[in-house]
Design a protein around this motif. Structure first.
Motif, short mmCIF file in Angstrom:
data_model
loop_
_atom_site.label_atom_id
_atom_site.label_comp_id
_atom_site.label_asym_id
_atom_site.label_seq_id
_atom_site.Cartn_x
_atom_site.Cartn_y
_atom_site.Cartn_z
N ASN A 13 0.86 -1.18 0.00
CA ASN A 13 0.00 0.00 0.00
C ASN A 13 0.89 1.23 0.00
OD1 ASN A 13 -2.14 -1.80 1.96
ND2 ASN A 13 -2.94 -0.69 0.23
N LYS A 72 0.44 5.35 0.39
CA LYS A 72 -0.60 6.28 0.82
C LYS A 72 -0.01 7.62 1.21
CE LYS A 72 -4.43 6.72 3.98
NZ LYS A 72 -4.82 6.59 5.35
N LEU A 93 2.56 -5.64 2.42
CA LEU A 93 1.53 -6.53 2.93
C LEU A 93 2.04 -7.97 2.88
CD1 LEU A 93 -1.49 -4.85 1.13
CD2 LEU A 93 -0.72 -4.52 3.48
N ARG A 125 -4.97 -7.28 5.07
CA ARG A 125 -5.44 -8.29 4.12
C ARG A 125 -6.66 -9.02 4.67
NH1 ARG A 125 -3.82 -10.95 -0.33
NH2 ARG A 125 -4.31 -13.15 -0.47
#
Length: 72
Positions: free
Chosen positions: A36, A38, A59, A66
């Protein structure tokens, strides 16, 4: 630079290049299932550190994010 609204296009490109490099290093080092990327701009978006920065979150198998996505 406070946020994505204040960063220049050139500087934003340099940040994007660094994000790309970091994700490649994470892929090699940790072999995550995903990543991810961000950034929050503005207090309403959750920004609480008022300088430009990006979160890069690998992840891994069994990662809590998840599990949340799979039950949604």
């Amino acid at each position: 630079m406070r946020d994505v609204w204040e960063i220049s296009e050139v500087s934003h490109g340099k940040v994007a290049d660094m994000v790309h490099r970091v994700t490649a290093l994470l892929k090699t080092a940790l072999a995550p299932e995903g990543v991810n990327v961000k950034h929050n701009t503005g207090e309403a978006a959750g920004q609480d550190v008022f300088h430009i920065h990006v979160h890069v979150v690998p992840l891994l198998p069994g990662h809590a994010i998840r599990a949340v996505l799979e039950t949604a």
